[in-house]
Design a protein around this motif. Structure first.
Motif, PDB file in Angstrom:
ATOM      1  N   GLY A   7      32.984  -8.635  10.322  1.00 34.71           N
ATOM      2  CA  GLY A   7      31.760  -7.835  10.365  1.00 34.71           C
ATOM      3  C   GLY A   7      30.783  -8.359  11.401  1.00 34.71           C
ATOM      4  N   ASP A   8      30.683  -9.684  11.505  1.00 33.30           N
ATOM      5  CA  ASP A   8      29.835 -10.287  12.533  1.00 33.30           C
ATOM      6  C   ASP A   8      30.328  -9.904  13.921  1.00 33.30           C
ATOM      7  OD1 ASP A   8      28.163 -11.753  10.724  1.00 33.30           O
ATOM      8  OD2 ASP A   8      29.804 -13.183  10.459  1.00 33.30           O
ATOM      9  N   GLY A   9      31.654  -9.944  14.096  1.00 36.34           N
ATOM     10  CA  GLY A   9      32.222  -9.587  15.385  1.00 36.34           C
ATOM     11  C   GLY A   9      31.990  -8.128  15.736  1.00 36.34           C
ATOM     12  N   LEU A  10      32.087  -7.262  14.735  1.00 38.67           N
ATOM     13  CA  LEU A  10      31.898  -5.829  14.989  1.00 38.67           C
ATOM     14  C   LEU A  10      30.459  -5.534  15.389  1.00 38.67           C
ATOM     15  CD1 LEU A  10      33.595  -3.247  14.917  1.00 38.67           C
ATOM     16  CD2 LEU A  10      32.775  -2.862  12.590  1.00 38.67           C
ATOM     17  N   ARG A  11      29.511  -6.176  14.710  1.00 40.62           N
ATOM     18  CA  ARG A  11      28.102  -5.989  15.081  1.00 40.62           C
ATOM     19  C   ARG A  11      27.832  -6.552  16.476  1.00 40.62           C
ATOM     20  NH1 ARG A  11      27.536  -6.831   9.461  1.00 40.62           N
ATOM     21  NH2 ARG A  11      27.528  -9.101   9.731  1.00 40.62           N
ATOM     22  N   PHE A  12      28.413  -7.689  16.768  1.00 44.60           N
ATOM     23  CA  PHE A  12      28.273  -8.288  18.095  1.00 44.60           C
ATOM     24  C   PHE A  12      28.816  -7.328  19.151  1.00 44.60           C
ATOM     25  CE2 PHE A  12      27.988 -12.475  20.392  1.00 44.60           C
ATOM     26  CZ  PHE A  12      28.475 -12.054  21.633  1.00 44.60           C
ATOM     27  N   ALA A  13      29.981  -6.733  18.888  1.00 49.28           N
ATOM     28  CA  ALA A  13      30.620  -5.828  19.848  1.00 49.28           C
ATOM     29  C   ALA A  13      29.750  -4.609  20.123  1.00 49.28           C
ATOM     30  CB  ALA A  13      31.987  -5.404  19.332  1.00 49.28           C
ATOM     31  N   GLY A  15      26.563  -4.288  19.483  1.00 43.17           N
ATOM     32  CA  GLY A  15      25.254  -4.687  19.981  1.00 43.17           C
ATOM     33  C   GLY A  15      25.243  -5.039  21.453  1.00 43.17           C
ATOM     34  N   THR A  16      26.359  -5.555  21.963  1.00 43.58           N
ATOM     35  CA  THR A  16      26.404  -5.974  23.364  1.00 43.58           C
ATOM     36  C   THR A  16      27.078  -4.952  24.274  1.00 43.58           C
ATOM     37  OG1 THR A  16      28.468  -7.189  22.940  1.00 43.58           O
ATOM     38  CG2 THR A  16      26.401  -8.422  22.803  1.00 43.58           C
ATOM     39  N   LEU A  17      27.954  -4.111  23.727  1.00 38.24           N
ATOM     40  CA  LEU A  17      28.744  -3.205  24.553  1.00 38.24           C
ATOM     41  C   LEU A  17      28.296  -1.754  24.466  1.00 38.24           C
ATOM     42  CD1 LEU A  17      32.304  -4.638  23.766  1.00 38.24           C
ATOM     43  CD2 LEU A  17      30.820  -5.186  25.712  1.00 38.24           C
ATOM     44  N   SER A  18      27.201  -1.492  23.775  1.00 39.18           N
ATOM     45  CA  SER A  18      26.722  -0.117  23.661  1.00 39.18           C
ATOM     46  C   SER A  18      25.205  -0.101  23.496  1.00 39.18           C
ATOM     47  CB  SER A  18      27.383   0.582  22.465  1.00 39.18           C
ATOM     48  OG  SER A  18      26.785   0.183  21.246  1.00 39.18           O
ATOM     49  N   ARG A  21      21.985   1.137  18.203  1.00 40.54           N
ATOM     50  CA  ARG A  21      21.128   0.134  17.572  1.00 40.54           C
ATOM     51  C   ARG A  21      21.883  -0.550  16.438  1.00 40.54           C
ATOM     52  NH1 ARG A  21      15.756   0.215  18.786  1.00 40.54           N
ATOM     53  NH2 ARG A  21      15.017   1.935  20.103  1.00 40.54           N
ATOM     54  N   VAL A  22      22.206  -1.805  16.665  1.00 41.04           N
ATOM     55  CA  VAL A  22      22.937  -2.600  15.681  1.00 41.04           C
ATOM     56  C   VAL A  22      22.243  -3.951  15.559  1.00 41.04           C
ATOM     57  CG1 VAL A  22      25.143  -3.685  15.105  1.00 41.04           C
ATOM     58  CG2 VAL A  22      25.120  -1.463  16.232  1.00 41.04           C
ATOM     59  N   ARG A  23      22.091  -4.413  14.343  1.00 40.01           N
ATOM     60  CA  ARG A  23      21.472  -5.719  14.126  1.00 40.01           C
ATOM     61  C   ARG A  23      22.540  -6.804  14.273  1.00 40.01           C
ATOM     62  NH1 ARG A  23      18.224  -7.731   8.664  1.00 40.01           N
ATOM     63  NH2 ARG A  23      17.722  -9.833   9.427  1.00 40.01           N
ATOM     64  N   VAL A  24      22.442  -7.587  15.347  1.00 42.25           N
ATOM     65  CA  VAL A  24      23.395  -8.670  15.587  1.00 42.25           C
ATOM     66  C   VAL A  24      22.890  -9.915  14.869  1.00 42.25           C
ATOM     67  CG1 VAL A  24      24.554 -10.068  17.332  1.00 42.25           C
ATOM     68  CG2 VAL A  24      23.992  -7.668  17.817  1.00 42.25           C
ATOM     69  N   GLU A  25      23.593 -10.325  13.846  1.00 41.24           N
ATOM     70  CA  GLU A  25      23.141 -11.446  13.018  1.00 41.24           C
ATOM     71  C   GLU A  25      23.637 -12.791  13.520  1.00 41.24           C
ATOM     72  OE1 GLU A  25      24.398 -10.442   9.095  1.00 41.24           O
ATOM     73  OE2 GLU A  25      22.855  -8.883   8.845  1.00 41.24           O
ATOM     74  N   ALA A  35      34.320 -10.224  18.503  1.00 39.63           N
ATOM     75  CA  ALA A  35      33.828  -8.996  19.123  1.00 39.63           C
ATOM     76  C   ALA A  35      34.777  -8.490  20.194  1.00 39.63           C
ATOM     77  CB  ALA A  35      32.442  -9.241  19.717  1.00 39.63           C
ATOM     78  N   MET A  36      35.323  -9.404  20.998  1.00 40.76           N
ATOM     79  CA  MET A  36      36.215  -8.983  22.068  1.00 40.76           C
ATOM     80  C   MET A  36      37.524  -8.408  21.518  1.00 40.76           C
ATOM     81  SD  MET A  36      34.441  -9.431  24.779  1.00 40.76           S
ATOM     82  CE  MET A  36      33.069  -8.959  23.713  1.00 40.76           C
ATOM     83  N   VAL A  37      37.974  -8.927  20.394  1.00 35.34           N
ATOM     84  CA  VAL A  37      39.176  -8.377  19.755  1.00 35.34           C
ATOM     85  C   VAL A  37      38.894  -6.990  19.188  1.00 35.34           C
ATOM     86  CG1 VAL A  37      40.858  -8.695  17.891  1.00 35.34           C
ATOM     87  CG2 VAL A  37      40.106 -10.664  19.236  1.00 35.34           C
ATOM     88  N   LEU A  38      37.683  -6.795  18.655  1.00 36.30           N
ATOM     89  CA  LEU A  38      37.312  -5.526  18.033  1.00 36.30           C
ATOM     90  C   LEU A  38      36.697  -4.539  19.017  1.00 36.30           C
ATOM     91  CD1 LEU A  38      35.729  -6.914  14.740  1.00 36.30           C
ATOM     92  CD2 LEU A  38      37.909  -5.723  14.959  1.00 36.30           C
ATOM     93  N   ALA A  39      36.604  -4.916  20.280  1.00 39.07           N
ATOM     94  CA  ALA A  39      35.975  -4.048  21.277  1.00 39.07           C
ATOM     95  C   ALA A  39      36.592  -2.652  21.363  1.00 39.07           C
ATOM     96  CB  ALA A  39      36.007  -4.718  22.647  1.00 39.07           C
ATOM     97  N   PRO A  40      37.923  -2.473  21.153  1.00 41.85           N
ATOM     98  CA  PRO A  40      38.469  -1.108  21.177  1.00 41.85           C
ATOM     99  C   PRO A  40      37.822  -0.172  20.164  1.00 41.85           C
ATOM    100  CG  PRO A  40      40.243  -2.685  21.405  1.00 41.85           C
ATOM    101  CD  PRO A  40      39.008  -3.483  21.103  1.00 41.85           C
ATOM    102  N   ALA A  41      37.307  -0.720  19.064  1.00 44.86           N
ATOM    103  CA  ALA A  41      36.608   0.122  18.088  1.00 44.86           C
ATOM    104  C   ALA A  41      35.343   0.712  18.710  1.00 44.86           C
ATOM    105  CB  ALA A  41      36.251  -0.687  16.844  1.00 44.86           C
TER     106      ALA A  41
END
Length: 259
Positions: A7-13, A15-18, A21-25, A35-41
């Motif tokens: 979940g942290d990675g998804l928010r990071f992805a 938050g940084t790649l779009s 509005r996502v809260r990056v914790e 985040a880089m692994v989940l970037a395709p999402a």
């Protein structure tokens, strides 16, 4: 610090790649690797939005305007982040300067002649390829947009393999460099290819067409990444952006050839 969750990675992805509005914790290397692994999402969501907009315009106004719309929406949803990286890397590689000088050029805010040329060629190639896909049918064009968007983000994981160092300290590149294990990058790409194979069935075309385009696009990005690592000594955020745009353009070029 406790281990970063997906979940942290998804928010990071997001938050940084779009621009969403996502809260990056968590802002650390552990979350960055996830985040880089989940970037395709992220590519699936942004690509889906751009595909819908492009298909609607193509249905009412033709394939060319649909293609322009899709490319424009994707650029807006990322603030042009990857396009900026592509232009900066083109200037750095084209400068002919040693790594330190090339990295300094890439860090400047202006765009040089190499950057302008490569940026225009990439955008023209993407629009031309998508115009052909939308000209065939709005659905085929929409699937091409999604394919290019997820291919671009699959390339990010391969650029952040543990064997790939950062070119300089600081910035997003240093945050995510060397954070992804090869099996994780392979699994993310394979899962994305499977999803594209399923989506391709709705178009009535071969189920391998979209996955093959994905593989070719990521392969083009990998060639660029290898060149940048040799030239600059590692990756930067700009290099990752350039790899993403290269993968997107390569996948669309492949779809045009496979049509």
């Amino acid at each position: 610090m406790e281990r970063a969750g997906w979940g942290d990675g998804l928010r990071f992805a997001f938050g940084t790649l779009s621009v969403l509005r996502v809260r990056v914790e968590r802002w650390d290397r552990a979350a960055g690797g996830r985040a880089m692994v989940l970037a395709p999402a992220v590519g699936l969501v942004l690509g889906g939005i751009a595909a819908g907009a492009g298909a609607l315009v193509a249905w009412r106004a033709g394939g060319l305007l649909g293609a322009v719309t899709a490319v424009g929406v994707l650029a807006a949803l990322t603030r042009g982040l990857h396009l900026d990286g592509l232009a900066d890397v083109a200037d750095g590689l084209g400068s002919g300067k040693p790594a330190e000088g090339a990295l300094r050029i890439m860090k400047q805010s202006d765009i040089g002649p190499f950057g302008v040329l490569v940026l225009l060629l990439a955008l023209f190639a993407q629009i031309a390829a998508l115009a052909g896909q939308f000209g065939h049918s709005p659905l085929r064009g929409a699937l091409a947009v999604v394919c290019s968007a997820v291919a671009a983000r699959c390339a990010l994981a391969w650029g952040c393999l543990r064997s790939v160092p950062p070119a300089r300290p600081g910035g997003l590149g240093a945050m995510v460099a060397s954070t992804v294990a090869p099996p994780a990058a392979l699994a993310a790409t394979a899962a994305t290819a499977l999803l594209l194979a399923i989506l391709g069935l709705f178009d009535g075309s071969s189920s391998v067409r979209l996955p093959l385009a994905l593989a070719l696009g990521v392969g083009c990005a990998w060639l660029l990444l290898r060149r940048c690592v040799r030239r600059f000594g590692g990756i930067t955020g700009d290099v990752l952006g350039a790899a993403a745009e290269t993968a997107a353009t390569g996948s669309l070029f492949a779809l045009a050839l496979l049509a």
